[in-house]
Design a protein around this motif. Structure first.
Motif, short mmCIF file in Angstrom:
data_model
loop_
_atom_site.label_atom_id
_atom_site.label_comp_id
_atom_site.label_asym_id
_atom_site.label_seq_id
_atom_site.Cartn_x
_atom_site.Cartn_y
_atom_site.Cartn_z
N MET A 154 0.83 -1.21 0.00
CA MET A 154 0.00 0.00 0.00
C MET A 154 0.87 1.26 0.00
N TYR A 157 1.98 1.73 -3.32
CA TYR A 157 0.88 2.23 -4.17
C TYR A 157 0.84 3.76 -4.15
N LEU A 193 -0.15 -8.27 -3.55
CA LEU A 193 -1.50 -8.28 -2.97
C LEU A 193 -2.21 -9.60 -3.25
N LEU A 224 -7.86 -2.37 -2.41
CA LEU A 224 -6.68 -1.75 -3.00
C LEU A 224 -6.46 -2.25 -4.42
#
Length: 532
Positions: A154, A157, A193, A224
């Motif tokens: 994350m 990201y 992920l 996500l």
């Protein structure tokens, strides 16, 4: 990734609150003998991987910061995620003259921007905490290990979204890391992920009293992924609409339902952003809440920021509609284009927030217009522009918050409403930019919750507006406008876009932020983003 800014690993005991741990969860760190290596404090290291999002360092709001040279406010995860994604858009503008604020307001940020640097360094410090945990605590707890891998993905990201091609490392390094291409980073995040998501906690709607509240579960990974797939064409050049819909619908089908309750005159939407949102039932919608407590987790960079920066002491003190917080900083407020999402005739009344939503016919129109001008004519004046009363520290029960200087309001970094919007847009993108039955149902579920008028179908343009109505001031707008091709172009103007009062286009290169000059100078492997 310049690790001279990375200072501390071990968190204070209070940080364990962030993932529901207590001091009794610590491992024994007493050396076996004077020459031995200390046993890693696995729960504390694990907690730090979460706590970096909610706290500046290890000693409270006024203590030391994890990042050298910059203070806790400048490096606050939520604070700068919010600034980078809201202030340069049609939703928010700030009256302060702090270094970097005018550059956000007018889309003129550069490689020396202190707040961009703060967010960048916070993300890399957070990745370093995760890499450290995965290095020294591998095998200690399979679920926690999967969570830390999720958190690291994350954090990458946000780097991919804001900075494009960035330094990349999956372990602590003494040498300068190589720069990874944006599309390749997308592939790595996706694979990471997909690999860890089934190892995370099973999804469940939790309150703060429930075990696991504040921890990433399988729906956090699904959401996500859906968010990434929705923007895949921007990141990789290849659209992934069907995948965005698939993963968003995994969330919709799960236990994280839209909160539709109300209490003591507070609407369901208001209760999502109040001081007792972890206890009232509203957290059934929270997929990844960042826990806040006005006594234990004091910070100027999380919920405290989004509340205090938007309030002035003249706002809604009557009828129990107030903030319940002494800190009113009077900085961030709405540009007129945000208010126009609820009042398309640009005729929003000059009334208090308690009345605005009723007149808009939409519970989400939480604006304060008394003594304010609708259009922002003077960027440095807080009353030039309507105020936003979305976030507050008041309790839906009327109870007294733990502290009236710092807040108890948990920050819902991920909530299921986003999945409804992703699924609807992804469906529309696959069907001539108009929703079909399911997508229409998803949008109408949000509008029904807000007591707004429902429609029989929605275009992608209407969905963009709906995203603003539902998610404004939550850190999504810059990414949304880029996806729609409206961020930098002349196709859509807002107050002070590009530094002009009526709006002006600006260079497409500003769709990415610059790699901070400090890191560029420290790492010979890095190449600056074009235009900087």
């Amino acid at each position: 990734m310049n690790f001279k800014y990375f200072k501390q690993i071990a968190p204070a005991a209070a940080m364990l609150l962030a993932v529901g741990l207590t001091s009794c969860d610590y491992l024994d760190v007493t050396p076996i003998d004077p020459n031995s290596v200390m046993v890693p404090d696995e729960p504390a290291l694990y907690s730090k991987c979460y706590a970096t999002m909610a706290l500046a360092g290890n000693s409270g709001a006024d203590g030391d910061c994890d990042i050298d040279r910059l203070d806790g406010g400048t490096t606050g995860f939520v604070r700068q995620m919010w600034n980078l994604n809201e202030l340069p858009t049609d939703e928010a503008i700030c009256s302060w003259g702090d270094p970097g604020i005018p550059e956000f307001n007018f889309n003129t940020y550069d490689a020396s921007h202190p707040m961009v640097e703060g967010f960048y360094n916070r993300l890399y410090a957070s990745i370093a905490y995760c890499n450290h945990y995965l290095d020294v605590c591998a095998g200690a707890d399979a679920t926690r290990e999967a969570e830390v891998r999720f958190l690291r993905a994350m954090y990458y990201y946000f780097l991919m979204d804001c900075f494009g091609n960035v330094p990349f490392a999956t372990e602590l390094m003494s040498t300068s890391p190589e720069q990874i291409q944006r599309a390749d980073l997308f592939k790595w995040i996706e694979s990471e992920l997909l690999e860890v998501k089934d190892k995370l906690l099973a999804p469940a709607a939790r309150k703060s009293t429930d075990q696991g509240y504040g921890r990433a579960d399988q729906d956090a990974a699904n959401l996500l992924l859906a968010r990434m797939y929705l923007n895949a064409e921007v990141y990789t050049g290849t659209a992934r609409w069907a995948d965005a819909q698939e993963y968003a619908e995994k969330v919709i089908a799960g236990p994280h339902k839209l909160w539709t309750g109300s209490a003591n005159g507070w609407t369901a939407y208001q209760m999502l952003f109040m001081g007792d949102n972890g206890e009232s039932g509203a957290s059934c919608e929270a997929i990844l809440p960042l826990l806040q407590d006005g006594v234990i987790t004091t910070s100027y960079g999380t919920s405290m920021y989004v509340i205090s920066s938007a309030w002035k002491d003249d706002m809604d003190t009557q009828s129990n509609f107030g903030i319940d917080l002494t800190n009113c900083w009077a900085g961030n407020r709405a540009r007129s284009q945000l208010v126009a999402k609820f009042f398309p005739g640009n005729d929003a009344p000059e009334v208090a927030a308690a009345d605005m939503a009723q007149l808009a016919g939409d519970d989400r129109a939480l604006f304060f217009g008394v003594g304010r001008s609708l259009v922002v004519t003077t960027p440095g004046e807080f009353t030039s522009g309507y105020s936003v009363a979305k976030f507050r520290n008041a309790y839906s029960t009327g109870a007294t918050p733990h502290n009236n200087k710092f807040v108890d309001t948990d920050y819902f970094l991920m909530r299921s409403a986003e999945a409804y919007l992703i699924a609807a847009e992804a469906e529309a993108r696959q069907n001539n930019n108009v929703t079909q039955a399911k997508g229409t149902q998803y949008i109408n579920a949000l509008r029904e919750r807000a007591h707004a008028t429902k429609e029989n179908s929605y275009t992608t343009k209407q969905i963009l507006d709906e995203r603003s109505r539902e998610l404004y001031f939550e850190g999504f707008r810059r990414t949304d406008l880029i996806r729609y091709g409206l961020y930098n172009t002349g196709d859509y103007m807002w107050d002070w876009k590009g530094g002009a009062q009526a709006g002006a286009p600006f260079a497409a290169t500003r769709c990415l932020y610059a790699i901070p000059a400090e890191d560029l100078n420290a790492n010979p492997n890095l190449k600056q983003n074009p235009g900087y």
